[in-house]
Design a protein around this motif. Structure first.
Motif, PDB file in Angstrom:
ATOM      1  N   THR A  99      15.606 -30.320  -8.387  1.00 50.33           N
ATOM      2  CA  THR A  99      16.662 -31.245  -8.743  1.00 50.33           C
ATOM      3  C   THR A  99      17.170 -31.866  -7.456  1.00 50.33           C
ATOM      4  N   LEU A 100      17.183 -33.164  -7.436  1.00 49.61           N
ATOM      5  CA  LEU A 100      17.596 -33.879  -6.240  1.00 49.61           C
ATOM      6  C   LEU A 100      18.536 -35.003  -6.658  1.00 49.61           C
ATOM      7  N   PHE A 101      19.760 -34.928  -6.202  1.00 52.47           N
ATOM      8  CA  PHE A 101      20.770 -35.931  -6.533  1.00 52.47           C
ATOM      9  C   PHE A 101      20.858 -36.162  -8.033  1.00 52.47           C
ATOM     10  N   GLY A 102      20.762 -35.067  -8.809  1.00 47.72           N
ATOM     11  CA  GLY A 102      20.913 -35.156 -10.252  1.00 47.72           C
ATOM     12  C   GLY A 102      19.656 -35.558 -10.999  1.00 47.72           C
ATOM     13  N   LYS A 103      18.577 -35.861 -10.294  1.00 43.40           N
ATOM     14  CA  LYS A 103      17.331 -36.240 -10.946  1.00 43.40           C
ATOM     15  C   LYS A 103      16.349 -35.084 -10.831  1.00 43.40           C
ATOM     16  N   GLN A 104      15.637 -34.781 -11.924  1.00 46.02           N
ATOM     17  CA  GLN A 104      14.740 -33.643 -11.944  1.00 46.02           C
ATOM     18  C   GLN A 104      13.293 -34.105 -11.790  1.00 46.02           C
ATOM     19  N   TYR A 105      12.541 -33.409 -10.927  1.00 43.27           N
ATOM     20  CA  TYR A 105      11.129 -33.689 -10.688  1.00 43.27           C
ATOM     21  C   TYR A 105      10.335 -32.450 -11.078  1.00 43.27           C
ATOM     22  N   THR A 106       9.244 -32.620 -11.820  1.00 41.00           N
ATOM     23  CA  THR A 106       8.419 -31.478 -12.210  1.00 41.00           C
ATOM     24  C   THR A 106       6.944 -31.796 -11.973  1.00 41.00           C
ATOM     25  N   TYR A 107       6.151 -30.749 -11.792  1.00 45.54           N
ATOM     26  CA  TYR A 107       4.706 -30.908 -11.666  1.00 45.54           C
ATOM     27  C   TYR A 107       4.026 -29.624 -12.109  1.00 45.54           C
ATOM     28  N   THR A 108       2.775 -29.750 -12.569  1.00 46.96           N
ATOM     29  CA  THR A 108       1.930 -28.622 -12.934  1.00 46.96           C
ATOM     30  C   THR A 108       0.512 -28.949 -12.481  1.00 46.96           C
ATOM     31  N   PHE A 109      -0.172 -27.979 -11.906  1.00 44.37           N
ATOM     32  CA  PHE A 109      -1.545 -28.197 -11.440  1.00 44.37           C
ATOM     33  C   PHE A 109      -2.343 -26.920 -11.651  1.00 44.37           C
ATOM     34  N   ASP A 110      -3.467 -27.007 -12.325  1.00 45.95           N
ATOM     35  CA  ASP A 110      -4.334 -25.870 -12.602  1.00 45.95           C
ATOM     36  C   ASP A 110      -5.517 -25.922 -11.641  1.00 45.95           C
ATOM     37  N   PHE A 111      -5.395 -25.216 -10.516  1.00 41.87           N
ATOM     38  CA  PHE A 111      -6.449 -25.277  -9.508  1.00 41.87           C
ATOM     39  C   PHE A 111      -7.713 -24.543  -9.951  1.00 41.87           C
ATOM     40  N   ALA A 112      -7.612 -23.580 -10.845  1.00 42.65           N
ATOM     41  CA  ALA A 112      -8.795 -22.876 -11.348  1.00 42.65           C
ATOM     42  C   ALA A 112      -9.681 -23.815 -12.157  1.00 42.65           C
ATOM     43  N   GLN A 113      -9.084 -24.802 -12.789  1.00 39.53           N
ATOM     44  CA  GLN A 113      -9.845 -25.767 -13.585  1.00 39.53           C
ATOM     45  C   GLN A 113     -10.740 -26.625 -12.696  1.00 39.53           C
ATOM     46  N   VAL A 114     -10.276 -26.956 -11.509  1.00 37.55           N
ATOM     47  CA  VAL A 114     -11.084 -27.747 -10.569  1.00 37.55           C
ATOM     48  C   VAL A 114     -12.324 -26.951 -10.184  1.00 37.55           C
ATOM     49  N   ARG A 115     -12.114 -25.706  -9.777  1.00 35.25           N
ATOM     50  CA  ARG A 115     -13.223 -24.834  -9.382  1.00 35.25           C
ATOM     51  C   ARG A 115     -14.202 -24.663 -10.537  1.00 35.25           C
ATOM     52  N   SER A 116     -13.694 -24.475 -11.737  1.00 33.50           N
ATOM     53  CA  SER A 116     -14.531 -24.307 -12.916  1.00 33.50           C
ATOM     54  C   SER A 116     -15.380 -25.557 -13.174  1.00 33.50           C
ATOM     55  N   SER A 117     -14.805 -26.726 -12.986  1.00 38.10           N
ATOM     56  CA  SER A 117     -15.543 -27.985 -13.171  1.00 38.10           C
ATOM     57  C   SER A 117     -16.699 -28.088 -12.185  1.00 38.10           C
ATOM     58  N   PHE A 118     -16.446 -27.690 -10.934  1.00 32.04           N
ATOM     59  CA  PHE A 118     -17.500 -27.727  -9.923  1.00 32.04           C
ATOM     60  C   PHE A 118     -18.593 -26.708 -10.250  1.00 32.04           C
ATOM     61  N   GLN A 119     -18.192 -25.535 -10.706  1.00 38.83           N
ATOM     62  CA  GLN A 119     -19.144 -24.488 -11.053  1.00 38.83           C
ATOM     63  C   GLN A 119     -20.018 -24.931 -12.231  1.00 38.83           C
ATOM     64  N   ASP A 120     -19.420 -25.553 -13.224  1.00 33.70           N
ATOM     65  CA  ASP A 120     -20.166 -26.044 -14.389  1.00 33.70           C
ATOM     66  C   ASP A 120     -21.161 -27.138 -13.988  1.00 33.70           C
ATOM     67  N   ALA A 121     -20.738 -28.053 -13.109  1.00 36.54           N
ATOM     68  CA  ALA A 121     -21.623 -29.130 -12.652  1.00 36.54           C
ATOM     69  C   ALA A 121     -22.813 -28.553 -11.888  1.00 36.54           C
ATOM     70  N   ALA A 122     -22.565 -27.540 -11.048  1.00 34.14           N
ATOM     71  CA  ALA A 122     -23.645 -26.905 -10.291  1.00 34.14           C
ATOM     72  C   ALA A 122     -24.653 -26.259 -11.239  1.00 34.14           C
ATOM     73  N   ALA A 123     -24.159 -25.527 -12.228  1.00 32.67           N
ATOM     74  CA  ALA A 123     -25.041 -24.853 -13.190  1.00 32.67           C
ATOM     75  C   ALA A 123     -25.857 -25.870 -13.985  1.00 32.67           C
ATOM     76  N   LYS A 124     -25.219 -26.962 -14.372  1.00 35.14           N
ATOM     77  CA  LYS A 124     -25.900 -28.002 -15.160  1.00 35.14           C
ATOM     78  C   LYS A 124     -27.075 -28.609 -14.384  1.00 35.14           C
ATOM     79  N   ASP A 125     -26.902 -28.734 -13.063  1.00 29.04           N
ATOM     80  CA  ASP A 125     -27.944 -29.334 -12.235  1.00 29.04           C
ATOM     81  C   ASP A 125     -28.882 -28.299 -11.611  1.00 29.04           C
ATOM     82  N   GLY A 126     -28.768 -27.018 -12.040  1.00 33.03           N
ATOM     83  CA  GLY A 126     -29.692 -25.985 -11.573  1.00 33.03           C
ATOM     84  C   GLY A 126     -29.338 -25.377 -10.221  1.00 33.03           C
TER      85      GLY A 126
END
Length: 143
Positions: A104-131
Motif C-alpha cells: 500500500t502506497l499513499f492509499g493505493k494498493q499494488y498486487t502481483y503473483t508469479f508462478d516461477f515453477a510454471q516457467v521451469r515446467s514449460s521449458f522442461q516440457d519443450a525439451a521433452a517434446k523435442d527429444g
C-alpha cells in the motif's frame, strides 16, 4: 527446433531473452514500484544452455530483488507499507511454488503473483517434446 520453442515461451511470458557465448538469459520484471526518488524491483531470471552433443537443456533460475534511491524511512519497504508472501517447496531439486506481494502506497494498493515453477515446467516440457533431456542446476557454474 528447441530454441524456437523456448523463444516462443519467452515471448508468451513477456520476458526478454538474450544470448552470450552459448548461454541464454531469460528475464522478466515481476514487480516494480517507482515513487518519488525511490525504485524497487523484483526480477525473475533464468539461464540455460542447450547441449546439442548430449541432447540436454541445462537450466537454472533465481529471483532478484533490487532497490535504489532515497526512502522516507517509514519502513524497510520505503514509503508506504507492504508485505510479500512466498510459497515454496525445498527438496533435492528446484524450488517450486509462487511468489505473491501486496503493498500500500499513499492509499493505493499494488498486487502481483508469479508462478516461477510454471516457467521451469514449460521449458522442461519443450525439451521433452523435442527429444532433449532437462537438467536443473542450483548454481550456473558449468552451465
Amino acid at each position: 527446433m528447441l530454441l524456437n520453442d523456448l523463444k516462443h515461451i519467452a515471448k508468451s511470458l513477456s520476458a526478454e531473452m538474450k544470448e552470450k557465448k552459448g548461454v541464454y538469459t531469460l528475464e522478466r520484471i515481476v514487480a516494480e514500484r517507482k515513487v518519488l526518488l525511490s525504485r524497487k524491483k523484483l526480477t525473475y531470471r533464468a539461464k540455460f544452455r542447450i547441449d546439442e552433443d548430449r541432447k540436454e537443456l541445462r537450466f537454472t533460475e533465481m529471483l532478484q530483488e533490487s532497490g535504489s534511491g532515497m526512502s522516507t524511512g517509514d519502513s524497510e519497504f520505503g514509503p508506504g507499507f507492504g508485505f510479500r508472501k512466498e510459497i515454496y517447496k525445498v527438496g533435492a531439486g528446484p524450488r517450486e511454488g509462487t511468489i505473491e506481494g501486496q503493498s500500500t502506497l499513499f492509499g493505493k494498493q499494488y498486487t502481483y503473483t508469479f508462478d516461477f515453477a510454471q516457467v521451469r515446467s514449460s521449458f522442461q516440457d519443450a525439451a521433452a517434446k523435442d527429444g532433449y533431456g532437462f537438467k536443473y542446476q542450483v548454481t550456473p557454474v558449468g552451465l
